[in-house]
Design a protein around this motif. Structure first.
Motif, PDB file in Angstrom:
ATOM      1  N   TYR A 142       0.831  -1.215   0.000  1.00 22.49           N
ATOM      2  CA  TYR A 142       0.000   0.000   0.000  1.00 22.49           C
ATOM      3  C   TYR A 142       0.856   1.252   0.000  1.00 22.49           C
ATOM      4  O   TYR A 142       0.578   2.203  -0.754  1.00 22.49           O
ATOM      5  CB  TYR A 142      -0.919   0.008   1.220  1.00 22.49           C
ATOM      6  CG  TYR A 142      -1.583   1.353   1.446  1.00 22.49           C
ATOM      7  CD1 TYR A 142      -2.603   1.784   0.604  1.00 22.49           C
ATOM      8  CD2 TYR A 142      -1.160   2.210   2.468  1.00 22.49           C
ATOM      9  CE1 TYR A 142      -3.200   3.029   0.771  1.00 22.49           C
ATOM     10  CE2 TYR A 142      -1.748   3.447   2.645  1.00 22.49           C
ATOM     11  CZ  TYR A 142      -2.765   3.856   1.807  1.00 22.49           C
ATOM     12  OH  TYR A 142      -3.344   5.093   1.966  1.00 22.49           O
ATOM     13  N   ARG A 143       1.885   1.285   0.802  1.00 21.61           N
ATOM     14  CA  ARG A 143       2.754   2.470   0.867  1.00 21.61           C
ATOM     15  C   ARG A 143       3.367   2.784  -0.496  1.00 21.61           C
ATOM     16  O   ARG A 143       3.529   3.955  -0.860  1.00 21.61           O
ATOM     17  CB  ARG A 143       3.870   2.241   1.885  1.00 21.61           C
ATOM     18  CG  ARG A 143       3.411   2.140   3.324  1.00 21.61           C
ATOM     19  CD  ARG A 143       3.310   3.473   3.984  1.00 21.61           C
ATOM     20  NE  ARG A 143       4.596   4.147   4.081  1.00 21.61           N
ATOM     21  CZ  ARG A 143       4.755   5.367   4.575  1.00 21.61           C
ATOM     22  NH1 ARG A 143       3.703   6.053   4.996  1.00 21.61           N
ATOM     23  NH2 ARG A 143       5.948   5.920   4.639  1.00 21.61           N
ATOM     24  N   LYS A 197       0.113   3.779  -3.157  1.00 23.52           N
ATOM     25  CA  LYS A 197      -0.901   4.794  -2.860  1.00 23.52           C
ATOM     26  C   LYS A 197      -0.714   6.079  -3.658  1.00 23.52           C
ATOM     27  O   LYS A 197      -1.691   6.781  -3.946  1.00 23.52           O
ATOM     28  CB  LYS A 197      -0.911   5.107  -1.369  1.00 23.52           C
ATOM     29  CG  LYS A 197       0.352   5.785  -0.847  1.00 23.52           C
ATOM     30  CD  LYS A 197       0.185   6.178   0.612  1.00 23.52           C
ATOM     31  CE  LYS A 197       1.397   6.965   1.105  1.00 23.52           C
ATOM     32  NZ  LYS A 197       1.170   7.519   2.451  1.00 23.52           N
ATOM     33  N   ASP A 198       0.509   6.421  -4.023  1.00 26.87           N
ATOM     34  CA  ASP A 198       0.751   7.663  -4.751  1.00 26.87           C
ATOM     35  C   ASP A 198       1.000   7.440  -6.234  1.00 26.87           C
ATOM     36  O   ASP A 198       1.355   8.372  -6.956  1.00 26.87           O
ATOM     37  CB  ASP A 198       1.944   8.404  -4.131  1.00 26.87           C
ATOM     38  CG  ASP A 198       1.679   8.833  -2.698  1.00 26.87           C
ATOM     39  OD1 ASP A 198       0.532   9.211  -2.405  1.00 26.87           O
ATOM     40  OD2 ASP A 198       2.611   8.781  -1.880  1.00 26.87           O
ATOM     41  N   CYS A 256      -4.849  -1.774   0.444  1.00 26.43           N
ATOM     42  CA  CYS A 256      -5.274  -1.019  -0.738  1.00 26.43           C
ATOM     43  C   CYS A 256      -6.793  -1.064  -0.885  1.00 26.43           C
ATOM     44  O   CYS A 256      -7.435  -0.040  -1.180  1.00 26.43           O
ATOM     45  CB  CYS A 256      -4.604  -1.582  -1.990  1.00 26.43           C
ATOM     46  SG  CYS A 256      -2.825  -1.252  -2.090  1.00 26.43           S
ATOM     47  N   ALA A 260      -8.347   1.113   1.763  1.00 22.97           N
ATOM     48  CA  ALA A 260      -8.189   2.524   1.410  1.00 22.97           C
ATOM     49  C   ALA A 260      -9.119   2.925   0.280  1.00 22.97           C
ATOM     50  O   ALA A 260      -9.644   4.047   0.250  1.00 22.97           O
ATOM     51  CB  ALA A 260      -6.732   2.793   1.013  1.00 22.97           C
ATOM     52  N   ARG A 261      -9.339   2.034  -0.657  1.00 27.36           N
ATOM     53  CA  ARG A 261     -10.256   2.310  -1.772  1.00 27.36           C
ATOM     54  C   ARG A 261     -11.677   2.558  -1.251  1.00 27.36           C
ATOM     55  O   ARG A 261     -12.351   3.493  -1.674  1.00 27.36           O
ATOM     56  CB  ARG A 261     -10.230   1.125  -2.732  1.00 27.36           C
ATOM     57  CG  ARG A 261     -11.302   1.123  -3.805  1.00 27.36           C
ATOM     58  CD  ARG A 261     -11.124   2.210  -4.824  1.00 27.36           C
ATOM     59  NE  ARG A 261     -12.031   2.026  -5.949  1.00 27.36           N
ATOM     60  CZ  ARG A 261     -12.211   2.907  -6.918  1.00 27.36           C
ATOM     61  NH1 ARG A 261     -11.554   4.058  -6.904  1.00 27.36           N
ATOM     62  NH2 ARG A 261     -13.045   2.662  -7.904  1.00 27.36           N
ATOM     63  N   LEU A 276      -9.336   6.847  -0.055  1.00 29.19           N
ATOM     64  CA  LEU A 276      -7.921   7.218   0.031  1.00 29.19           C
ATOM     65  C   LEU A 276      -7.116   6.734  -1.169  1.00 29.19           C
ATOM     66  O   LEU A 276      -5.958   7.098  -1.311  1.00 29.19           O
ATOM     67  CB  LEU A 276      -7.301   6.636   1.308  1.00 29.19           C
ATOM     68  CG  LEU A 276      -7.908   7.124   2.629  1.00 29.19           C
ATOM     69  CD1 LEU A 276      -7.289   6.374   3.797  1.00 29.19           C
ATOM     70  CD2 LEU A 276      -7.697   8.625   2.789  1.00 29.19           C
ATOM     71  N   LEU A 277      -7.712   5.910  -2.014  1.00 21.99           N
ATOM     72  CA  LEU A 277      -7.023   5.354  -3.166  1.00 21.99           C
ATOM     73  C   LEU A 277      -7.957   5.400  -4.361  1.00 21.99           C
ATOM     74  O   LEU A 277      -9.104   4.969  -4.275  1.00 21.99           O
ATOM     75  CB  LEU A 277      -6.602   3.897  -2.873  1.00 21.99           C
ATOM     76  CG  LEU A 277      -5.631   3.240  -3.842  1.00 21.99           C
ATOM     77  CD1 LEU A 277      -4.248   3.879  -3.738  1.00 21.99           C
ATOM     78  CD2 LEU A 277      -5.523   1.746  -3.539  1.00 21.99           C
ATOM     79  N   GLU A 308      -3.396   4.911   7.038  1.00 25.28           N
ATOM     80  CA  GLU A 308      -2.484   6.040   7.180  1.00 25.28           C
ATOM     81  C   GLU A 308      -2.207   6.283   8.669  1.00 25.28           C
ATOM     82  O   GLU A 308      -3.098   6.104   9.511  1.00 25.28           O
ATOM     83  CB  GLU A 308      -3.094   7.301   6.563  1.00 25.28           C
ATOM     84  CG  GLU A 308      -3.210   7.266   5.053  1.00 25.28           C
ATOM     85  CD  GLU A 308      -1.852   7.251   4.372  1.00 25.28           C
ATOM     86  OE1 GLU A 308      -0.909   7.875   4.910  1.00 25.28           O
ATOM     87  OE2 GLU A 308      -1.730   6.606   3.311  1.00 25.28           O
TER      88      GLU A 308
END
Length: 936
Positions: free
Chosen positions: A93-94, A97-98, A116, A119-120, A124-125, A610
């Protein structure tokens, strides 16, 4: 937007590392995407792989861009090297994510997409999450009858959560979808049923528009049976061997095993074959090292062979697809999704029931009657076209938002305070810098007595702040009561519990609220930064995350808190429905208890991946100073109150040691009655994939007279090659006579040198393991001669240590001569340490800050015995003892060593030095049988 739109995240990839069906399908998916004109990255999560593996991979026109997690995590200073599936998923994920991927492809196995997908759901993703279903770790474990550990349950939990939180799941069979539904998973509405293999999608111009078919087999032409699959129970390995053992003596074709060695129960799979098939007339071969291309090539060169895939359970097996692709005839079992691959009119010819007798009869029938051509139930070109159309629709248009923009409800931040005005001030400063506006703060002073604490609280009430602050004073009732009191004054839709010695990141509340509203979770925990006193102002580049909570519950939640910290956002109505925290003075784990109750009642929970706050590690905190027994009793009382439905996995975990020992005892008894029983026994503890296991298997085959098989097994090992060639040339005898001599020893303190084994733990410098060179037990001095280290998570947790070191030990010492003193005022000091025994123990060491404890003391003796007359061939010595872990042998160099564990009571040693006597450490006052073996 970057031109890279798809990323495939996988533990396996054909051509890069050793892989099975998942690696083949990942390879095929990459080829399909590239042929669609897309740029594809493949993130390999196998930490043993690096960029060198990509260099060694086969170069083709459709080679993707490889990225390796082993390289990625080294560039992320915020996390340490991943050590399990959870920390690997967090590193994934880290990294992702970007990145501007439009679609992320994961397999459910290993749960690498857990964070992931979470976060989705929380917004956040942006990347779509597609999970390809192959069969989860739980599915494999249950059908292989593996003994579970806590880590297995955690991995299975994140796999299931990833499936539920994916945008799309792709299943190769209806069977697997039904399995997950029946397991209680809430599957995404977007589902696609299809099946991908590289051979079908990497050349659309040559894909046939008719079903695949195998070549027909004439009667009495099958001279080889090929077991095609890993040596696992679920793959039918033992079923196949048992079926072969039932076939008539008049038909014993060669047996070839293509697949990785494993264990059957606790027996090495190669050993199992030779034990179950004594005197088998046909050749027995093992190919455990072949990749997919080599395996198919080996099958294609066996024109008189029948592939056998007798699985006990299956999803949509790649091996059947591969046989259909190359036209190889096969026999399989009617389980799982197998029938979905085979034309209905052909199933009776190539499918049988998954029992040894039914399989034996089917194998013999294929020999006597032959086998017609078998056709697939699908058309390759149609499947490839279907995939292209689906990918076209998937890639068109912008990525949809998971949900509408959230509202801005009131959040009540509830803080319990006790005698820490300085840390409270820092915590409030961070809260006043939040990017979220709709906040109220309730502080409950839990009976502080210090004047400076009262003065600071008074000042808070007398001043105006960005957010309203309410101070509530109470008698000291401990954390659960203080938090409940704060929550009772809350007006917000959500309550956020916040310890007064932690401090928030500026976006904590905003991120929590948005994640809760988009995901629909009633409880959210988060990742967090870890710091120690004095590190409050650490720059961002030096912050670290050391623990990785997952926010969800499972069987593991009864044994380990992976939910997260009490610093959590909870919907107030859900908190009240749960009854809040239980109020026990001086007892910790109230947050674990609340989360566990929420899990048992089906409250929707999750984790924000996060780091939203900064967590203070303290040697004087509740985790380090609390009463461990009372903490556990808090959880036991919860189970009594909630009376959850018994889960069989709780029994599997509780019984794993006992059942495992029973299996081992039964196996040991069976092996004692087998030819070459000692070699069978020596194979038990070895890694099935090791060179040593292959060497021992070669020795086994040779010892039981299967010289040709032994040579073929052994020549792959360079160290065995000369020996095998010599044997084949008749320069060495195929069997050596073994001479055994047994003696009985019952050492006593009076007749031998005293020795002792101490079991406990010790550390210095805040968590560095230490082994003392000498120690004293009841004024008798001992010198350390050997030791074994062990993990002690209980010590790490109780002392609040931020290390992952083996602090535990079992060390052995031999008594020095009376009057010996190996310490002095200017050198080592005698340090008394606590012990649960009646003996007084002191460690002799020059460290000033040693922390240690002795849990158990067991007395041993040093004994010297005379050896039988040795031949020129190396000898082995076995010791049968009630406590085999307390048996050591003094080597030719004077050092003591542990033996190789062969059974619950037997250890053995190879003697590689000439000697008329041997010196052992043995348990005191217990009979030990010492068995000498020599070859003549």
């Amino acid at each position: 937007m970057s031109s890279v739109r798809h990323c495939i995240v996988t533990e396996e990839y054909s051509g890069v590392n050793r892989s099975g069906g998942i690696g083949a399908c990942s390879n095929g998916l990459a080829g399909l995407l590239i042929r669609q004109g897309l740029t594809v990255d493949v993130l390999i999560t196998d930490l043993s792989c690096s960029s060198q593996n990509a260099i060694n991979a086969k170069k083709t026109s459709v080679l993707p861009n490889f990225i390796f997690l082993s390289d990625v995590f080294r560039q992320d200073r915020a996390v340490d090297a991943p050590v399990d599936a959870i920390s690997k998923a967090f590193c994934v994920y880290r990294f992702l994510k970007d990145k501007e991927y439009e679609v992320l492809h994961f397999n459910e196995w290993m749960g690498s997409g857990f964070f992931c997908a979470m976060a989705r759901r929380q917004g956040l993703l942006k990347s779509r999450i597609v999970t390809h279903l192959h069969g989860s770790s739980e599915w494999v474990r249950r059908h292989n009858l593996y003994f579970p550990e806590i880590e297995d349950y955690e991995r299975e939990g994140i796999e299931n959560s990833q499936i539920e939180n994916s945008d799309i799941i792709i299943s190769p069979s209806n069977y697997l979808l039904e399995y997950y539904r029946n397991s209680g998973l809430s599957l995404p509405t977007a589902r696609k049923i299809n099946w991908v293999l590289p051979q079908w999608v990497c050349g659309s111009d040559v894909l046939p528009g008719t079903p695949f078919s195998t070549r027909a087999v004439s009667p009495q032409t099958i001279s080889e049976l090929i077991f095609f699959g890993r040596h696992e129970r679920r793959k039918g390995f033992d079923l196949f061997v048992d079926a072969v053992a039932r076939m008539p003596k008049s038909y014993q074709p060669d047996l070839t095993f293509i697949g990785r060695f494993d264990r059957v129960g606790q027996e090495f799979s190669g050993s199992y074959v030779f034990r179950k098939l004594p005197g088998y007339a046909g050749r027995i071969r093992f190919y455990d090292h072949l990749d997919q291309e080599q395996a198919l090539s080996r099958i294609l060169h066996s024109r008189a062979a029948l592939c056998v895939m007798p699985s006990l359970i299956e999803n949509s097996p790649c091996v059947i697809g591969e046989c259909l692709t190359i036209g190889a005839p096969f026999l399989t079992t009617d389980v799982g999704g197998v029938s979905e691959l085979i034309a209905s009119e052909c199933q009776a010819h190539c499918m049988t029931l998954p029992t040894p007798q039914a399989l034996a009869e089917a194998l013999y029938r294929c020999w006597t009657d032959g086998l017609p051509s078998i056709r697939s139930s699908f058309i390759p070109k149609t499947i490839a076209q279907d995939w292209r159309e689906w990918l076209g629709s998937l890639d068109s248009g912008p990525v949809p938002s998971p949900a509408e923009e959230p509202m801005h409800p009131l959040v009540s931040i509830c803080m319990a305070h006790y005698e820490r005005p300085a840390t409270l001030r820092h915590a409030l400063e961070a809260l006043m810098s939040q990017t979220y506006d709709n906040i109220e703060i309730i502080i409950v002073d839990d009976g502080s007595e210090r004047p400076d604490a009262h003065a600071y609280l008074d000042s808070l009430e007398s001043r105006t702040h960005r957010f309203p602050i309410k101070v509530v004073r109470s008698k000291n009732k401990y954390l659960g009561a203080a938090r409940n009191l704060a929550a009772s004054h809350a007006k917000g839709e959500y309550v956020l519990f916040h310890d007064d010695d932690n401090f928030a990141e500026p976006t904590e509340v905003e991120t929590f609220v948005a994640a809760a509203q988009r995901s629909g979770c009633d409880i959210l925990t988060s990742q967090y930064w870890v710091f120690r006193a004095g590190e409050e102002r650490l720059p961002q580049t030096r912050k670290k995350m050391k623990f990785f909570p997952i926010g969800i519950g499972g069987v593991f939640s009864f044994f380990r808190n992976r939910f997260g910290d009490a610093n959590a956002l909870i919907r107030r109505s859900a908190f009240e429905a749960l009854g809040g925290f239980t109020e026990l003075h001086g007892v910790g784990w109230e947050d674990w208890e609340l989360f566990l109750r929420a899990f048992l009642r089906g409250v929707k929970m999750g984790i924000v991946p996060e780091p939203l706050f900064n967590y203070r590690l303290s040697a004087s905190g509740m985790l380090a100073t609390g009463n461990v027994l009372r903490n556990h009793e808090r959880l036991f009382a919860l189970v009594d109150e909630e009376k959850p439905r018994l889960n069989a996995d709780l029994l599997r975990y509780a019984q794993r040691r006992s059942v495992g020992q029973q299996v081992l005892d039964q196996l040991w008894s069976d092996l004692e009655r087998s030819p070459a029983s000692d070699i069978h026994q020596q194979l038990i503890p070895l890694d099935p994939a090791s060179v040593e296991a292959r060497r021992k298997l070669s020795d086994l085959a040779f010892t039981i007279g299967r010289v040709a098989d032994a040579i073929e097994i052994g020549v792959m090992d360079y160290n065995q090659r000369e020996k095998m060639l010599a044997l084949a040339s008749g320069l060495a005898r195929p069997s050596a006579q073994k001479v055994r001599e047994k003696i009985f020893v019952t050492p006593s303190r009076e007749a031998s040198t005293p020795a002792v084994a101490l079991r406990g733990w010790a550390y210095v410098n805040g968590g560095k393991p230490i082994i003392p060179r000498s120690f004293v037990v009841d004024e008798e001095a001992f010198e350390t001669i050997a030791y074994v280290r062990s993990k002690r998570p209980d010590v790490i947790e109780h002392h609040n240590l931020s290390v992952d070191e083996p602090l535990g030990f079992t060390l052995f010492g031999i008594q020095k001569a009376r009057g010996w003193r190996g310490f002095g005022p200017r050198r080592e000091r005698r340090r008394r340490i606590p012990t649960t025994t009646n003996f007084k123990v002191a460690l002799l060491d020059n460290h000033s800050d040693i922390t240690a404890h002795i849990d158990e003391i067991e007395w041993c003796c040093e004994v010297t015995v005379r050896t039988p007359e040795h031949s020129s061939v190396a000898s082995r010595v076995s010791v049968d003892s009630a406590r085999p872990t307390h048996v050591l042998l003094k080597g030719g160099d004077g050092s003591y060593a542990f033996g190789e564990r062969l059974s619950p009571t037997i250890v053995c040693f190879d003697i590689r030095w000439p000697s008329d006597t041997l010196t052992f450490i043995l348990p005191r006052d217990e009979k030990s049988d010492i068995i000498f073996e020599t070859l003549e």
